[in-house]
Design an enzyme around this catalytic site. Sequence first.
Site, PDB file in Angstrom:
ATOM      1  N   GLU A   1       4.861  -1.473  10.875  1.00 20.12           N
ATOM      2  CA  GLU A   1       5.180  -0.604   9.722  1.00 20.12           C
ATOM      3  C   GLU A   1       5.278  -1.423   8.421  1.00 20.12           C
ATOM      4  OE1 GLU A   1       7.061   2.915  10.139  1.00 20.12           O
ATOM      5  OE2 GLU A   1       7.134   2.934  12.328  1.00 20.12           O
ATOM      6  N   GLY A   2       4.318  -2.310   8.256  1.00 19.31           N
ATOM      7  CA  GLY A   2       4.270  -3.189   7.094  1.00 19.31           C
ATOM      8  C   GLY A   2       4.945  -4.505   7.435  1.00 19.31           C
TER       9      GLY A   2
ATOM     10  N   TRP B   1      -2.020  -1.659  19.990  1.00 18.00           N
ATOM     11  CA  TRP B   1      -0.599  -1.831  19.646  1.00 18.00           C
ATOM     12  C   TRP B   1       0.031  -0.498  19.280  1.00 18.00           C
ATOM     13  CZ3 TRP B   1       2.174  -5.774  21.060  1.00 18.00           C
ATOM     14  CH2 TRP B   1       1.525  -6.997  21.297  1.00 18.00           C
TER      15      TRP B   1
HETATM   16  C1  FAD Z   1       5.648  -3.653  19.210  1.00 16.43           C
HETATM   17  C2  FAD Z   1       4.625  -3.090  18.266  1.00 16.43           C
HETATM   18  C3  FAD Z   1       4.461  -1.717  18.162  1.00 16.43           C
HETATM   19  C4  FAD Z   1       3.494  -1.172  17.301  1.00 16.43           C
HETATM   20  N1  FAD Z   1       3.318   0.199  17.248  1.00 16.43           N
HETATM   21  C5  FAD Z   1       2.320   0.717  16.477  1.00 16.43           C
HETATM   22  C6  FAD Z   1       2.050   2.119  16.487  1.00 16.43           C
HETATM   23  O1  FAD Z   1       2.748   2.918  17.155  1.00 16.43           O
HETATM   24  N2  FAD Z   1       0.994   2.582  15.744  1.00 16.43           N
HETATM   25  C7  FAD Z   1       0.214   1.759  14.999  1.00 16.43           C
HETATM   26  O2  FAD Z   1      -0.722   2.262  14.362  1.00 16.43           O
HETATM   27  N3  FAD Z   1       0.448   0.415  14.963  1.00 16.43           N
HETATM   28  C8  FAD Z   1       1.479  -0.124  15.688  1.00 16.43           C
HETATM   29  N4  FAD Z   1       1.711  -1.479  15.690  1.00 16.43           N
HETATM   30  C9  FAD Z   1       0.802  -2.343  14.957  1.00 16.43           C
HETATM   31  C10 FAD Z   1       1.396  -2.898  13.669  1.00 16.43           C
HETATM   32  O3  FAD Z   1       1.576  -1.863  12.730  1.00 16.43           O
HETATM   33  C11 FAD Z   1       0.493  -4.006  13.161  1.00 16.43           C
HETATM   34  O4  FAD Z   1       0.610  -5.064  14.091  1.00 16.43           O
HETATM   35  C12 FAD Z   1       0.875  -4.480  11.764  1.00 16.43           C
HETATM   36  O5  FAD Z   1       0.492  -3.524  10.804  1.00 16.43           O
HETATM   37  C13 FAD Z   1       0.268  -5.833  11.388  1.00 16.43           C
HETATM   38  O6  FAD Z   1      -1.087  -5.850  11.635  1.00 16.43           O
HETATM   39  P1  FAD Z   1      -1.782  -7.049  12.478  1.00 16.43           P
HETATM   40  O7  FAD Z   1      -0.994  -7.235  13.728  1.00 16.43           O
HETATM   41  O8  FAD Z   1      -3.211  -6.714  12.596  1.00 16.43           O
HETATM   42  O9  FAD Z   1      -1.574  -8.323  11.598  1.00 16.43           O
HETATM   43  P2  FAD Z   1      -2.537  -8.762  10.375  1.00 16.43           P
HETATM   44  O10 FAD Z   1      -2.675  -7.635   9.428  1.00 16.43           O
HETATM   45  O11 FAD Z   1      -3.761  -9.367  10.930  1.00 16.43           O
HETATM   46  O12 FAD Z   1      -1.640  -9.892   9.694  1.00 16.43           O
HETATM   47  C14 FAD Z   1      -1.550 -11.221  10.210  1.00 16.43           C
HETATM   48  C15 FAD Z   1      -0.673 -12.030   9.270  1.00 16.43           C
HETATM   49  O13 FAD Z   1      -1.271 -12.099   7.978  1.00 16.43           O
HETATM   50  C16 FAD Z   1      -0.361 -11.614   6.998  1.00 16.43           C
HETATM   51  N5  FAD Z   1      -1.093 -10.876   5.969  1.00 16.43           N
HETATM   52  C17 FAD Z   1      -2.055  -9.939   6.148  1.00 16.43           C
HETATM   53  N6  FAD Z   1      -2.477  -9.460   4.973  1.00 16.43           N
HETATM   54  C18 FAD Z   1      -1.747 -10.089   4.032  1.00 16.43           C
HETATM   55  C19 FAD Z   1      -1.702 -10.025   2.608  1.00 16.43           C
HETATM   56  N7  FAD Z   1      -2.467  -9.176   1.911  1.00 16.43           N
HETATM   57  N8  FAD Z   1      -0.835 -10.842   1.945  1.00 16.43           N
HETATM   58  C20 FAD Z   1      -0.023 -11.683   2.641  1.00 16.43           C
HETATM   59  N9  FAD Z   1      -0.024 -11.791   3.980  1.00 16.43           N
HETATM   60  C21 FAD Z   1      -0.867 -11.009   4.659  1.00 16.43           C
HETATM   61  C22 FAD Z   1       0.572 -10.669   7.767  1.00 16.43           C
HETATM   62  O14 FAD Z   1       1.808 -10.495   7.077  1.00 16.43           O
HETATM   63  C23 FAD Z   1       0.717 -11.416   9.067  1.00 16.43           C
HETATM   64  O15 FAD Z   1       1.675 -12.395   8.924  1.00 16.43           O
HETATM   65  C24 FAD Z   1       2.702  -2.044  16.515  1.00 16.43           C
HETATM   66  C25 FAD Z   1       2.900  -3.426  16.606  1.00 16.43           C
HETATM   67  C26 FAD Z   1       3.841  -3.953  17.450  1.00 16.43           C
HETATM   68  C27 FAD Z   1       4.027  -5.445  17.512  1.00 16.43           C
END
Ligand code: FAD
Length: 405
Positions: free
Chosen positions: A369-370, A158
């Site tokens: 970004e969070g 991602w």
């Molecule tokens: C279009 C796009 C562009 C991106 N670009 C980049 C990039 O350039 N560089 C990069 O490094 N990343 C990038 N990302 C990744 C993005 O930063 C992550 O998707 C994001 O940090 C969330 O992580 P995850 O998808 O693994 O979700 P998870 O962390 O697995 O979370 C899944 C769900 O659980 C919830 N959750 C998780 N932990 C907790 C908690 N402690 N308390 C409450 N709820 C919680 C989350 O809010 C979410 O609803 C991108 C993502 C997208 C969609």
Amino acid sequence: MIDFTLSEEHGLLERSVREWAAREVAPYIRENDRRHHFDRERILGGMAKLGLLGISIPQEYGGAGMDYICLGLASEELEYVDTSLRVIMSVHAGLSCLTLLAWGTEDQKRRYLVPQAQGTKIAGYGLTEPSAGSDARAIQSTAIKKGDRYVLAGEKSWISLADVADNFLVIAWTDLEKKKQRDPSGLTAFIVERTFKGFSSGPMKEKWGILAGNTGFFKMDDVEVPAENVIGRPGEGFKIAMFALDQGRYTVAAGATGLIRACRDASVAYALDRKTFGVEIGQHQLVKEMIAQMESDYQAARLLWLRSGWMKNAGQRNTRETGLAKWFATVASERAAGDAVQIHGANGYSDEYPVGRFFRNCKGAVIYEGTREIHKVMQADYLLGYRADRPTRCELPAYGAEVKS
Ligand SMILES: Cc1cc2nc3c(=O)[nH]c(=O)nc-3n(C[C@H](O)[C@H](O)[C@H](O)COP(=O)(O)OP(=O)(O)OC[C@H]3O[C@@H](n4cnc5c(N)ncnc54)[C@H](O)[C@@H]3O)c2cc1C
């Protein structure tokens, strides 16, 4: 004294980005979105000409030397047209350039920041992995020191501009004992170039939003990275990753504000045109309510990001305020985009109108970004006293301040 007026320079920048995006991007964006096409030359070429790729980087490092409010204004104007444009500001100008400005050595600034600010090289940010997003300490990538080099292995997913950027700010574990304990002082930040042997990238094929942008993965198959490419000191990777997010989130907040404005303007135009029950739909109170909500969300989101920009200009720590601005603006943009589709009725459910694209695009920023939930927890933790921002070794230089190396 509090002053809400923007300077002449701000107005000029705002107008020039608005006019360029309306003239050079808006006529083509629907087609590029449909074709999943990142229009590299038009977009990056145009942004470089306008000086946007190094907007808040001092002129001595190849940038335009504008203040941080200009970075926000540009982000707002770009996302007014399409989220894919603002994403470039977030990862290249925000996450990478400003981090190099604050944490890079003079040599790194000369080798990477100057060409990035001039727009001849494009940069990305690699923190997320297939098994770790919000929980950044769960990343698996490692960087093992061998002589004067580090050998990096792992996969980032991602990643915005994965197939486009020339180099990436990469976070990996340099201390395997600390990795086991999830102690973030075992993480280190690197600059990894696409041309380094063992680096490969590809697109996220099933993505359904920001389709005119590029999002993908990259793999590091024992990539040798010279020790001169460590950003900050070994063990400072987590702090640097979080510092970078303070800059990226600022552009996301301002961009989502632009998206709310785009939804508002499209909705007002449609509500004045479409008629039901003998009157234009703008006459119906429930439609007015949605439009009024967009306006209050827009104005509040704008004030929040402007405050963060003001704090950045003044050299004040703004993690808390920027997080709030990002959280509020992105959640409000989702509300605005949903209501913009609603106001357009069935036409909103078609790509004939831009609001369907806004609806698909807005969701990404509620996740990256969070996530919404992470920001909610952060804001509560500040209030409850569970979280406080400690000074970092390097800070973003105040606008106009001398840059330390
Ligand atoms: C279009 C796009 C562009 C991106 N670009 C980049 C990039 O350039 N560089 C990069 O490094 N990343 C990038 N990302 C990744 C993005 O930063 C992550 O998707 C994001 O940090 C969330 O992580 P995850 O998808 O693994 O979700 P998870 O962390 O697995 O979370 C899944 C769900 O659980 C919830 N959750 C998780 N932990 C907790 C908690 N402690 N308390 C409450 N709820 C919680 C989350 O809010 C979410 O609803 C991108 C993502 C997208 C969609």
